[in-house]
Design a protein around this motif. Structure first.
Motif, PDB file in Angstrom:
ATOM      1  N   ARG A 101      -8.115   4.110   7.583  1.00 26.56           N
ATOM      2  CA  ARG A 101      -6.776   3.697   8.001  1.00 26.56           C
ATOM      3  C   ARG A 101      -5.793   3.609   6.840  1.00 26.56           C
ATOM      4  NH1 ARG A 101      -6.672   0.271  12.316  1.00 26.56           N
ATOM      5  NH2 ARG A 101      -4.424   0.330  11.934  1.00 26.56           N
ATOM      6  N   ARG A 157       1.611   9.730   4.128  1.00 26.22           N
ATOM      7  CA  ARG A 157       2.101   8.542   4.824  1.00 26.22           C
ATOM      8  C   ARG A 157       2.207   8.749   6.329  1.00 26.22           C
ATOM      9  NH1 ARG A 157       7.736   5.240   3.732  1.00 26.22           N
ATOM     10  NH2 ARG A 157       6.895   3.180   4.230  1.00 26.22           N
ATOM     11  N   PHE A 169      -1.574   7.671   7.261  1.00 25.52           N
ATOM     12  CA  PHE A 169      -2.284   6.525   6.705  1.00 25.52           C
ATOM     13  C   PHE A 169      -1.294   5.462   6.211  1.00 25.52           C
ATOM     14  CE2 PHE A 169      -4.783  10.369   5.944  1.00 25.52           C
ATOM     15  CZ  PHE A 169      -6.034   9.999   6.410  1.00 25.52           C
ATOM     16  N   VAL A 170      -1.768   4.234   6.170  1.00 24.15           N
ATOM     17  CA  VAL A 170      -1.071   3.204   5.399  1.00 24.15           C
ATOM     18  C   VAL A 170      -1.300   3.531   3.925  1.00 24.15           C
ATOM     19  CG1 VAL A 170      -1.137   0.767   4.713  1.00 24.15           C
ATOM     20  CG2 VAL A 170      -1.268   1.392   7.147  1.00 24.15           C
ATOM     21  N   LEU A 171      -0.225   3.562   3.159  1.00 28.07           N
ATOM     22  CA  LEU A 171      -0.327   3.843   1.724  1.00 28.07           C
ATOM     23  C   LEU A 171      -0.039   2.575   0.929  1.00 28.07           C
ATOM     24  CD1 LEU A 171       1.597   7.226   1.217  1.00 28.07           C
ATOM     25  CD2 LEU A 171      -0.726   6.839   2.078  1.00 28.07           C
ATOM     26  N   VAL A 224       6.847  -2.610  -7.940  1.00 30.62           N
ATOM     27  CA  VAL A 224       8.048  -2.561  -7.095  1.00 30.62           C
ATOM     28  C   VAL A 224       9.159  -1.804  -7.816  1.00 30.62           C
ATOM     29  CG1 VAL A 224       9.900  -3.962  -6.082  1.00 30.62           C
ATOM     30  CG2 VAL A 224       7.509  -4.654  -5.785  1.00 30.62           C
ATOM     31  N   ASP A 270       3.734   1.772   1.638  1.00 25.56           N
ATOM     32  CA  ASP A 270       3.830   0.809   2.742  1.00 25.56           C
ATOM     33  C   ASP A 270       3.592  -0.606   2.255  1.00 25.56           C
ATOM     34  OD1 ASP A 270       4.264   2.539   5.066  1.00 25.56           O
ATOM     35  OD2 ASP A 270       2.293   3.360   4.566  1.00 25.56           O
ATOM     36  N   CYS A 271       2.905  -0.742   1.144  1.00 30.21           N
ATOM     37  CA  CYS A 271       2.499  -2.064   0.690  1.00 30.21           C
ATOM     38  C   CYS A 271       2.160  -1.996  -0.795  1.00 30.21           C
ATOM     39  CB  CYS A 271       1.253  -2.476   1.491  1.00 30.21           C
ATOM     40  SG  CYS A 271       0.705  -4.146   1.192  1.00 30.21           S
ATOM     41  N   ILE A 272       2.616  -2.995  -1.522  1.00 27.22           N
ATOM     42  CA  ILE A 272       2.311  -3.088  -2.952  1.00 27.22           C
ATOM     43  C   ILE A 272       1.133  -4.047  -3.107  1.00 27.22           C
ATOM     44  CG2 ILE A 272       3.175  -3.856  -5.208  1.00 27.22           C
ATOM     45  CD1 ILE A 272       4.698  -1.413  -4.266  1.00 27.22           C
ATOM     46  N   ARG A 327      -9.204  -7.524   2.326  1.00 27.55           N
ATOM     47  CA  ARG A 327      -8.858  -8.767   3.020  1.00 27.55           C
ATOM     48  C   ARG A 327      -7.390  -8.751   3.462  1.00 27.55           C
ATOM     49  NH1 ARG A 327     -10.058 -11.789  -0.948  1.00 27.55           N
ATOM     50  NH2 ARG A 327      -7.955 -12.356  -1.572  1.00 27.55           N
ATOM     51  N   LEU A 328      -6.491  -8.362   2.557  1.00 32.51           N
ATOM     52  CA  LEU A 328      -5.063  -8.392   2.904  1.00 32.51           C
ATOM     53  C   LEU A 328      -4.697  -7.311   3.915  1.00 32.51           C
ATOM     54  CD1 LEU A 328      -3.399  -9.160  -0.551  1.00 32.51           C
ATOM     55  CD2 LEU A 328      -3.757 -10.732   1.369  1.00 32.51           C
ATOM     56  N   LEU A 329      -5.338  -6.160   3.838  1.00 34.64           N
ATOM     57  CA  LEU A 329      -5.062  -5.107   4.825  1.00 34.64           C
ATOM     58  C   LEU A 329      -5.819  -5.359   6.124  1.00 34.64           C
ATOM     59  CD1 LEU A 329      -5.174  -1.993   2.448  1.00 34.64           C
ATOM     60  CD2 LEU A 329      -3.127  -3.047   3.475  1.00 34.64           C
ATOM     61  N   ASP A 330      -6.707  -6.354   6.109  1.00 29.48           N
ATOM     62  CA  ASP A 330      -7.528  -6.704   7.271  1.00 29.48           C
ATOM     63  C   ASP A 330      -8.305  -5.490   7.773  1.00 29.48           C
ATOM     64  OD1 ASP A 330      -8.642  -8.429   9.100  1.00 29.48           O
ATOM     65  OD2 ASP A 330      -7.002  -8.281  10.548  1.00 29.48           O
ATOM     66  N   ARG A 375      -4.924 -17.209   8.798  1.00 30.50           N
ATOM     67  CA  ARG A 375      -3.780 -16.295   8.864  1.00 30.50           C
ATOM     68  C   ARG A 375      -3.158 -16.307  10.258  1.00 30.50           C
ATOM     69  NH1 ARG A 375      -6.338 -10.629   7.047  1.00 30.50           N
ATOM     70  NH2 ARG A 375      -8.297 -11.677   6.726  1.00 30.50           N
ATOM     71  N   VAL A 392      -0.171 -10.289   5.802  1.00 27.55           N
ATOM     72  CA  VAL A 392       0.198  -9.017   5.175  1.00 27.55           C
ATOM     73  C   VAL A 392      -0.040  -7.845   6.120  1.00 27.55           C
ATOM     74  CG1 VAL A 392      -0.384  -7.404   3.311  1.00 27.55           C
ATOM     75  CG2 VAL A 392      -0.117  -9.847   2.805  1.00 27.55           C
ATOM     76  N   SER A 393      -1.208  -7.790   6.746  1.00 23.37           N
ATOM     77  CA  SER A 393      -1.510  -6.631   7.598  1.00 23.37           C
ATOM     78  C   SER A 393      -0.574  -6.575   8.798  1.00 23.37           C
ATOM     79  CB  SER A 393      -2.974  -6.655   8.045  1.00 23.37           C
ATOM     80  OG  SER A 393      -3.259  -7.817   8.798  1.00 23.37           O
ATOM     81  N   VAL A 402       2.669  -5.130   7.433  1.00 24.95           N
ATOM     82  CA  VAL A 402       2.522  -3.707   7.111  1.00 24.95           C
ATOM     83  C   VAL A 402       2.532  -2.879   8.394  1.00 24.95           C
ATOM     84  CG1 VAL A 402       0.918  -1.963   6.217  1.00 24.95           C
ATOM     85  CG2 VAL A 402       1.313  -4.069   4.919  1.00 24.95           C
ATOM     86  N   LYS A 414       5.461  -0.168   9.622  1.00 30.44           N
ATOM     87  CA  LYS A 414       5.079   1.215   9.942  1.00 30.44           C
ATOM     88  C   LYS A 414       5.527   1.558  11.375  1.00 30.44           C
ATOM     89  CE  LYS A 414       1.960   4.278   8.093  1.00 30.44           C
ATOM     90  NZ  LYS A 414       2.122   4.845   6.746  1.00 30.44           N
ATOM     91  N   ASP A 450      10.655  -2.665   0.297  1.00 32.20           N
ATOM     92  CA  ASP A 450      10.125  -2.309  -1.022  1.00 32.20           C
ATOM     93  C   ASP A 450       8.830  -3.050  -1.305  1.00 32.20           C
ATOM     94  OD1 ASP A 450      12.203  -0.530  -2.087  1.00 32.20           O
ATOM     95  OD2 ASP A 450      13.506  -2.291  -1.919  1.00 32.20           O
ATOM     96  N   ILE A 494       5.945  -6.099   0.532  1.00 36.63           N
ATOM     97  CA  ILE A 494       5.537  -7.010   1.595  1.00 36.63           C
ATOM     98  C   ILE A 494       5.108  -8.315   0.945  1.00 36.63           C
ATOM     99  CG2 ILE A 494       3.832  -7.420   3.432  1.00 36.63           C
ATOM    100  CD1 ILE A 494       5.671  -5.123   4.169  1.00 36.63           C
ATOM    101  N   GLU A 514       0.716 -15.627   3.393  1.00 33.87           N
ATOM    102  CA  GLU A 514      -0.707 -15.439   3.089  1.00 33.87           C
ATOM    103  C   GLU A 514      -0.968 -15.358   1.581  1.00 33.87           C
ATOM    104  OE1 GLU A 514      -2.277 -11.795   4.734  1.00 33.87           O
ATOM    105  OE2 GLU A 514      -4.356 -12.463   4.537  1.00 33.87           O
TER     106      GLU A 514
END
Lengths: 243, 243
Positions: free
Chosen positions: A12, A123, A126-128, A140, A151-153, A174-177, B73, B136-137, B140, B144, B151, B153, B157
């Motif tokens: 993903r 992109r 997928f989530v980049l 950033v 999509d996410c830093i 964890r953060l992208l779940d 979360r 975060v997820s 994101v 999307k 710029d 996220i 969390e």
């Protein structure tokens, strides 16, 4: 090596190493150094300066990794190395503002020719996310400067650990779940990919033979654990995208 | 109220509350609920359901804030509230997959009409970051889905605290490597802006009179501490952008 259609369909997010993989740090540092040198009348071997600055990167991170320093963001590690190198290269005439600006050259690195267009293609599927040792503000600012469509830093700063510590890859999952096998690391460095593989990530090795300059002999060896090997981001998109 | 030209020139990043400020959570939840209800033959008052779900938000966060729950979360808080409401609304026929999909409606919220274009305008002049209680997820996936051009996220969390705890605003300043007065919070909620102001942020109140539906009487009162008041993101861009 490459994933089955079902395995690839499960991916993903693509996470990217940045320095060397997405951006050409060496040419960027040399170019800005030369411009500063011309403006300030400095006589410096900027390719050697760039290599020495980057050479200070792993030892500085290791000081954090081994507990010699508390968590210190990359901007500050870069500045510690810069201050040492200014002395070693006998550069004594820069103002504090000059030094701060030069230290932020790492926020203004130029992408490889294929990076921006390749990321736009990837992109679509997928989530980049970045997965870099650069601090969040550095990433950033770089994205804004270079037009990198993340999509996410995600940064080592969010884990309080530097790659290749496993905590960095675990933080991103964890953060992208997502489960690790739903994430692919894209990187030009074998050890980064091997560490990600160890955490259960999918891996794509993108060869950047010019990362260390035209005269270097880079390690382009391919570990059989790598799921994909690509010459650039277009090639990677050709392999990963079904449209 | 509005900043001097010099003060505004010092603002580098706009951080945004998301639910209600950028996206119209209520219409989105009602629309998806109605579609699910039609597909599964449910007879549910979806506007009431949406309001009750959102009504569970602050109490659930307060359980975390007061230490009754460990860090949890927002996806999981939403699910706890959802499970309770399915019972209260006598909805007993949904599969686990249905429930998971419905819970992720918060990842698929629709922006207000002006949001996407307004953000694109504002992005020409500022770093744009979320500063939301959404995980975060969630943020994101929403970006999307809705085409929100962030710029960066940033999420509660990352602080392990929910707004309006000061740690959330402090986390954003630390990660963006900016002083609080270089950051503006854009939000439709007075208490969020007041908490940000207390941490030294600049503030912009964007009125979203329809957040709670056409029949609600929203609080649109203007605290004199707000630096800007805008009717939508176009109006905000007109006030903040010099070009």
């Amino acid at each position: 090596m490459s994933l089955s259609a079902a395995e690839l369909a499960g991916v993903r997010a693509l996470t990217f190493d940045v320095f060397g993989t997405v951006v050409d740090w060496r040419s960027s540092v040399i170019r800005e150094g030369q411009a500063l040198g011309a403006a300030r009348g400095l006589n410096v071997d900027w390719p050697a300066f760039a290599d020495a600055w980057r050479g200070g990167y792993a030892p500085a991170m290791n000081r954090v990794r081994h507990g010699e320093l508390p968590w210190t963001r990359l901007d500050e590690l870069h500045r510690m190395t810069l201050d040492r190198l200014l002395d070693e290269f006998s550069i004594h005439s820069l103002s504090e503002a000059d030094k701060q600006h030069l230290n932020c050259v790492w926020h203004r690195l130029t992408p490889w020719d294929d990076s921006v267009e390749g990321l736009h293609r990837l992109r679509q599927g997928f989530v980049l996310a970045t997965l870099s040792n650069g601090n969040v503000s550095l990433l950033v600012n770089m994205a804004k400067h270079a037009g990198l469509p993340w999509d996410c830093i995600l940064s080592a700063e969010l884990a309080g650990h530097y790659k290749r510590d496993p905590e960095v890859y675990q933080m991103a999952a964890r953060l992208l779940d997502l489960r690790p096998e739903q994430i692919m690391l894209v990187a030009a460095h074998q050890d980064d990919l091997q560490a990600a593989h160890h955490e259960g990530y999918r891996t794509a090795f993108v060869m950047r033979p010019l990362e260390h300059g035209p005269d270097a002999e880079p390690d382009l060896s391919i570990d059989p654990v790598f799921d994909y090997v690509a010459h650039d981001f277009h090639d990677l998109a050709d392999q990963l995208m079904r449209v």
